[in-house]
Design a protein around this motif. Structure first.
Motif, short mmCIF file in Angstrom:
data_model
loop_
_atom_site.label_atom_id
_atom_site.label_comp_id
_atom_site.label_asym_id
_atom_site.label_seq_id
_atom_site.Cartn_x
_atom_site.Cartn_y
_atom_site.Cartn_z
N ARG A 1 6.60 -6.06 2.25
CA ARG A 1 5.52 -5.02 2.73
C ARG A 1 6.15 -5.02 4.20
NH1 ARG A 1 -0.74 -4.91 3.07
NH2 ARG A 1 -0.96 -3.75 5.07
N TYR B 1 -0.82 1.86 6.68
CA TYR B 1 0.38 1.27 6.33
C TYR B 1 1.44 2.48 6.65
CZ TYR B 1 4.13 -1.05 3.94
OH TYR B 1 5.58 -1.58 3.71
N PRO B 2 2.48 2.31 7.42
CA PRO B 2 3.19 0.88 7.77
C PRO B 2 3.00 0.81 9.31
CG PRO B 2 4.66 2.94 7.70
CD PRO B 2 3.56 3.46 7.28
N TYR B 3 1.90 1.45 9.96
CA TYR B 3 1.97 1.66 11.30
C TYR B 3 1.03 0.53 12.19
CZ TYR B 3 3.92 6.06 10.18
OH TYR B 3 4.70 7.03 9.67
N GLU C 1 1.54 -2.74 11.29
CA GLU C 1 2.23 -4.14 10.50
C GLU C 1 2.49 -5.08 11.83
OE1 GLU C 1 2.12 -4.76 6.95
OE2 GLU C 1 0.72 -3.12 7.27
N LYS D 1 -5.50 10.30 9.42
CA LYS D 1 -6.07 9.35 8.60
C LYS D 1 -7.00 8.63 9.70
CE LYS D 1 -5.58 7.20 5.11
NZ LYS D 1 -6.51 7.44 3.97
N GLU E 1 5.34 10.94 7.10
CA GLU E 1 5.43 12.60 7.23
C GLU E 1 6.50 12.85 6.09
OE1 GLU E 1 4.01 14.21 9.40
OE2 GLU E 1 3.14 12.98 10.59
N LEU F 1 -5.48 -2.10 7.48
CA LEU F 1 -3.93 -2.17 7.44
C LEU F 1 -3.40 -1.64 6.49
CD1 LEU F 1 -3.64 -5.77 8.66
CD2 LEU F 1 -3.50 -3.89 10.37
N ASP F 2 -3.87 -1.77 5.33
CA ASP F 2 -3.32 -1.05 4.10
C ASP F 2 -3.73 0.58 4.42
OD1 ASP F 2 -3.09 -3.40 2.86
OD2 ASP F 2 -4.72 -3.42 1.73
N SER F 3 -4.82 1.10 4.72
CA SER F 3 -5.06 2.21 5.07
C SER F 3 -3.98 2.98 6.04
CB SER F 3 -6.32 2.80 5.36
OG SER F 3 -7.29 2.27 4.64
N PRO G 1 0.84 -1.30 0.11
CA PRO G 1 0.02 0.04 -0.12
C PRO G 1 0.68 1.18 -0.07
CG PRO G 1 -0.49 -1.49 1.87
CD PRO G 1 0.85 -1.99 1.09
N VAL H 1 0.12 12.45 10.34
CA VAL H 1 -0.39 11.81 9.52
C VAL H 1 -1.33 10.45 9.95
CG1 VAL H 1 1.00 12.09 7.42
CG2 VAL H 1 1.63 10.52 9.18
N SER I 1 5.30 -5.84 12.67
CA SER I 1 6.53 -5.66 13.43
C SER I 1 6.36 -4.14 13.98
CB SER I 1 7.69 -5.70 12.30
OG SER I 1 7.48 -4.93 11.29
N THR I 2 5.37 -3.39 13.49
CA THR I 2 5.20 -2.10 13.95
C THR I 2 3.97 -1.67 14.79
OG1 THR I 2 4.13 -1.39 11.71
CG2 THR I 2 6.60 -1.02 11.99
N LYS J 1 2.14 11.32 15.51
CA LYS J 1 2.38 11.79 14.21
C LYS J 1 1.15 12.20 13.47
CE LYS J 1 5.80 8.02 13.66
NZ LYS J 1 6.97 8.66 13.96
#
Lengths: 194, 221
Positions: free
Chosen positions: A164, B93-95, B97, B120, A25, B89-91, A20, B116, B99-100, B114
């Motif tokens: 990904r 991404y990457p927060y 996942e 969102k 930022e 998850l796609d919307s 995706p 952003v 590992s994150t 953050k």
């Protein structure tokens, strides 16, 4: 029957990327990205010991993924063919170097999934070659075996999951890296002073 | 003669079908769902998402358990957007996942610093994140069945245990508003006298419905 035999004895795949758009930022910097040949043209080839040849081409997918991620992270990015093509106008140069990549098939591991693992090192420099930071990032992905899933499809799915994860970790690690934070704040101070 | 021809035609068409299926199995295809699809929601309604915990390795929460809870909650709430897990998850991404993803409310508050991410979540009108941890595992198998051309004979039995917990995070208050636990066990039986007759204990489905009921009660306050 010949096609079935061919299918069983060869694994010739080119990975694809379906990751995706990154929520990141935007860093106000003009960045050059230099992909070494080992990354840009990477293909995993396993010598045939038991008649089962492997050839997995990943270079184009890696370039596509990293370009997509870096484009979302910086105000401006450009890919350079040679490290000498980096201009003084570029604020940073990023060199993604693939260090290792491994694949495994369920038929070899006797686990119910395909696996792909990749290890990268990202080198961040100024345009004059001064190093700012260097940090490793890895990506790991699996894809479950399923009825009528071919080895090609399994490896592609697992590779996409690994890409990904690599992209996600890269964004987070880059923003959290202390050396990069220091460079960003010193740059901000310089801009405010001028 | 006519019957023989029909048999031949049947055998040939069956072989052809099997051959086609095997060729399909060898075909190379990429990921089928584009990851950059725009998420459509009713912006006048609050949104929730059910997320499986998958950072623990092989004890990952099953995708079908999460989609079962989504379906069950969808039947109970008409005034909520229930965002499908993968689309969320796609919307984000990457927060979010493996590992994150935030493991604690404190991690979530760090991520939400953050702009952003906050923007969102506001766009999606998120009110709650519901994390599901746990899985269903086989705890025992016994018996045997043997089959021949004349039919099957024997008896098999197996037991499953489902242990799940849900943690409901309130996005606005940045706090865990509730946590719920569901535990179920069940034994399935497969007697076979000529034909196997499965008598299945639907352990995971039962745990899904029970948890969906508890989440509904919690969200309704």
């Amino acid at each position: 029957m010949a096609s079935l035999t061919g299918c069983a004895n060869k694994l010739v795949v080119e990975t694809t990327v379906n990751v995706p758009k990154t929520l990141a930022e935007e860093i106000p910097a003009d960045v050059a990205i230099y992909f070494p040949d080992t990354t840009r043209n990477h293909a995993y080839v396993e010598p045939s010991r038991d008649g089962k040849d492997w050839s997995i081409t990943t270079g184009p997918s890696q370039v596509a993924l990293l370009n997509q991620v870096f484009e979302s992270m910086f105000a401006s990015t450009s890919s350079v063919e040679n490290i000498e093509d980096v201009l003084s106008e570029h604020d940073l140069v990023i060199i993604p170097e693939l260090q290792d990549m491994q694949f495994s098939l369920p038929s070899k591991t006797h686990l119910g999934f395909y696996e792909v693992w990749m290890q990268y090192e990202f080198s961040i420099k100024l345009s004059d070659g001064t190093s700012i930071a260097m940090f490793p990032v890895n990506g790991y992905g699996t894809a479950p075996t399923a009825f009528l899933t071919s080895n090609d499809e399994g490896i592609q799915q697992a590779a996409n999951t690994a890409f990904r994860e690599l992209g996600a970790k890269l964004v987070v690690r880059f923003n959290d890296n202390i050396e990069i934070q220091k460079w960003l704040s010193s740059r901000k101070d310089q801009n405010e002073d001028s | 003669m006519k019957i023989r021809n029909m048999k031949l035609a049947f055998t040939r068409s069956t072989l052809f079908l099997v051959f086609c299926l095997m060729l399909t199995a060898c075909a190379s295809t990429g990921s089928k769902t584009p990851a950059n699809q725009q998420l459509q929601i009713d912006k006048s309604l609050p949104s929730i998402v059910i997320l499986g915990r998958r950072h623990i390795g092989h004890n990952e929460t099953e995708l079908d358990y999460v989609s079962c809870i989504e379906e069950e909650l969808g039947l109970r709430f008409r005034s909520l957007n229930i965002i499908p897990e993968q689309q969320f998850l796609d919307s984000m991404y990457p927060y979010f996942e493996k590992s994150t993803a935030p493991l604690t409310i404190h991690n979530l508050s760090q991520i939400m610093q953050k702009p952003v991410v906050t923007k969102k979540l506001e766009e999606l009108n998120m009110s709650h994140l519901i994390w599901i941890a746990g899985n269903t595992r086989r705890t025992g198998v016994s018996g045997s069945i043997s089959c021949a051309t004349t039919g099957c004979l024997g008896y098999a039995t197996w037991s499953d245990a489902a242990d799940y917990e849900a943690h409901i995070w309130d996005i606005e208050k940045l706090s865990e508003s509730d946590s719920i636990e569901t535990n179920r066990e069940g034994t399935s039986h497969l007697p076979a006298i000529v034909v196997p007759i499965p008598i299945l204990a639907r352990v995971q489905t039962g745990a899904c419905r029970e948890m969906a009921e508890d989440i509904t009660r919690s969200l309704r306050g």
